[in-house]
Design a protein around this motif. Structure first.
Motif, mmCIF file in Angstrom:
data_model
loop_
_atom_site.group_PDB
_atom_site.id
_atom_site.type_symbol
_atom_site.label_atom_id
_atom_site.label_comp_id
_atom_site.label_asym_id
_atom_site.label_seq_id
_atom_site.Cartn_x
_atom_site.Cartn_y
_atom_site.Cartn_z
ATOM 1 N N VAL A 184 -6.694 -2.108 -5.012
ATOM 2 C CA VAL A 184 -5.299 -2.440 -4.730
ATOM 3 C C VAL A 184 -5.225 -2.907 -3.288
ATOM 4 O O VAL A 184 -5.694 -2.207 -2.381
ATOM 5 C CB VAL A 184 -4.372 -1.225 -4.917
ATOM 6 C CG1 VAL A 184 -2.935 -1.584 -4.524
ATOM 7 C CG2 VAL A 184 -4.424 -0.708 -6.331
ATOM 8 N N VAL A 185 -4.655 -4.083 -3.068
ATOM 9 C CA VAL A 185 -4.424 -4.587 -1.710
ATOM 10 C C VAL A 185 -2.919 -4.612 -1.473
ATOM 11 O O VAL A 185 -2.175 -5.272 -2.199
ATOM 12 C CB VAL A 185 -5.014 -5.998 -1.521
ATOM 13 C CG1 VAL A 185 -4.721 -6.505 -0.107
ATOM 14 C CG2 VAL A 185 -6.506 -6.008 -1.799
ATOM 15 N N GLN A 186 -2.492 -3.876 -0.460
ATOM 16 C CA GLN A 186 -1.078 -3.796 -0.121
ATOM 17 C C GLN A 186 -0.834 -4.606 1.154
ATOM 18 O O GLN A 186 -1.383 -4.280 2.212
ATOM 19 C CB GLN A 186 -0.688 -2.330 0.134
ATOM 20 C CG GLN A 186 -0.997 -1.385 -1.013
ATOM 21 C CD GLN A 186 0.096 -1.367 -2.053
ATOM 22 O OE1 GLN A 186 0.368 -2.369 -2.707
ATOM 23 N NE2 GLN A 186 0.738 -0.225 -2.198
ATOM 24 N N ILE A 187 -0.036 -5.655 1.040
ATOM 25 C CA ILE A 187 0.314 -6.425 2.235
ATOM 26 C C ILE A 187 1.490 -5.725 2.913
ATOM 27 O O ILE A 187 2.622 -5.781 2.452
ATOM 28 C CB ILE A 187 0.661 -7.887 1.900
ATOM 29 C CG1 ILE A 187 -0.483 -8.557 1.131
ATOM 30 C CG2 ILE A 187 0.972 -8.649 3.190
ATOM 31 C CD1 ILE A 187 -1.806 -8.634 1.867
ATOM 32 N N SER A 188 1.201 -5.035 3.997
ATOM 33 C CA SER A 188 2.217 -4.309 4.751
ATOM 34 C C SER A 188 2.572 -5.143 5.980
ATOM 35 O O SER A 188 2.782 -6.355 5.876
ATOM 36 C CB SER A 188 1.708 -2.915 5.108
ATOM 37 O OG SER A 188 2.694 -2.172 5.792
ATOM 38 N N SER A 189 2.613 -4.520 7.149
ATOM 39 C CA SER A 189 3.058 -5.220 8.353
ATOM 40 C C SER A 189 2.808 -4.336 9.563
ATOM 41 O O SER A 189 2.682 -3.106 9.434
ATOM 42 C CB SER A 189 4.556 -5.526 8.247
ATOM 43 O OG SER A 189 5.101 -5.973 9.476
ATOM 44 N N THR A 190 2.782 -4.948 10.735
ATOM 45 C CA THR A 190 2.815 -4.137 11.954
ATOM 46 C C THR A 190 4.084 -3.284 11.979
ATOM 47 O O THR A 190 4.111 -2.221 12.603
ATOM 48 C CB THR A 190 2.768 -5.016 13.213
ATOM 49 O OG1 THR A 190 3.791 -6.022 13.128
ATOM 50 C CG2 THR A 190 1.423 -5.688 13.365
ATOM 51 N N SER A 191 5.122 -3.727 11.275
ATOM 52 C CA SER A 191 6.362 -2.951 11.172
ATOM 53 C C SER A 191 6.175 -1.690 10.339
ATOM 54 O O SER A 191 7.081 -0.851 10.294
ATOM 55 C CB SER A 191 7.485 -3.808 10.570
ATOM 56 O OG SER A 191 7.863 -4.835 11.455
ATOM 57 N N GLY A 192 5.036 -1.552 9.668
ATOM 58 C CA GLY A 192 4.714 -0.319 8.976
ATOM 59 C C GLY A 192 4.097 0.719 9.894
ATOM 60 O O GLY A 192 3.829 1.849 9.476
#
Length: 245
Positions: free
Chosen positions: A134-142
């Motif tokens: 599973v690849v989750q595209i998160s963010s520096t905002s995470g």
């Protein structure tokens, strides 16, 4: 040389533009068979025409659990397997909390957080059987919340928390969980902004640095997925060199 992605079945959500599109093309170029899901069917048709390998276009709304289940089922029906889920669908509707349109909050939570959860829930039985990823595209905002991005950051913090719990549940069964946290990327995401002040701030930020390109993030996804099976790249934080926070 062995190609870890050759013949693998992949589903990429939010694939009609930006990081999702670039990731679908990168994984297709690496030999994977890729199902691409989004609501903009015309863009998906154009994408399949650009793909170097087999690609399946799916009408997908991640906020609808039935639509998500149907997309997973269609991927498995076409490829006979599901080895990788890339959760990329997302919206960024930043703005101050005071006076906010709370319908935008609902849209972000449903798309960014619940949507990725629905996709994991539907895909996980297949990924367990294939010892997939599973690849989750998160963010520096995470990782760091900032003023005027409270709800967007809350969704990405949620993605990161959900992903860590998921990792602990499935890693011993061979399923790898990868969280990708991009900084400022030149994509359509900022065009979602309805607040004129936020749109101007996003433009100024983009003009102030050499931004990441969607292909840079896609390369990080491909890197994580092509490591040996005993290597789990659980988290990649990738910022523009010029981005200070």
């Amino acid at each position: 040389m062995n190609n870890p992605l050759e013949g693998k079945g992949v589903l990429v959500t939010g694939a009609s533009s930006g990081i999702g599109r670039a990731t679908a093309l990168a994984l297709s170029g690496a030999g994977a068979r890729v199902a691409v899901g989004a609501r903009r069917a015309d863009r998906l048709r154009a994408l399949t025409g650009d793909a170097p390998g087999e690609m399946l276009a799916l009408d997908l709304d991640v906020t609808d659990p039935e639509s998500v289940r149907d997309a997973v089922a269609a991927t498995v029906a076409r490829f006979g397997t599901l080895d990788v889920l890339v959760n990329n669908a997302g919206v960024m509707l930043s703005g101050p909390i005071l006076g906010a349109d709370t319908a935008e909050w609902t849209r972000m939570v449903e798309t960014n957080l619940l949507g990725s959860m629905y996709a994991v829930h539907a895909a996980l039985p297949h990924l367990l059987s294939t010892r997939g990823a599973v690849v989750q595209i998160s963010s520096t905002s995470g990782r760091t919340a900032s003023a005027a991005s409270g709800v967007y950051a809350a969704t990405k913090f949620g993605v990161n928390a959900f992903s860590e719990a998921l990792r602990q549940e499935v890693t011993a069964q061979g399923v790898r969980v990868v969280v990708i946290e991009p900084g400022f990327v030149a994509t359509e995401l900022t065009s979602h902004l309805t607040d004129p002040t936020m749109r101007a701030a996003a433009r100024d930020m983009a003009d102030s640095m050499r931004t990441l390109q969607a292909e840079d993030v896609a390369a990080a996804v491909r890197y994580a997925l092509t490591q040996p099976e005993h290597v789990a790249v659980n988290e990649i934080l990738i910022r523009p060199t010029d981005q200070t926070r």
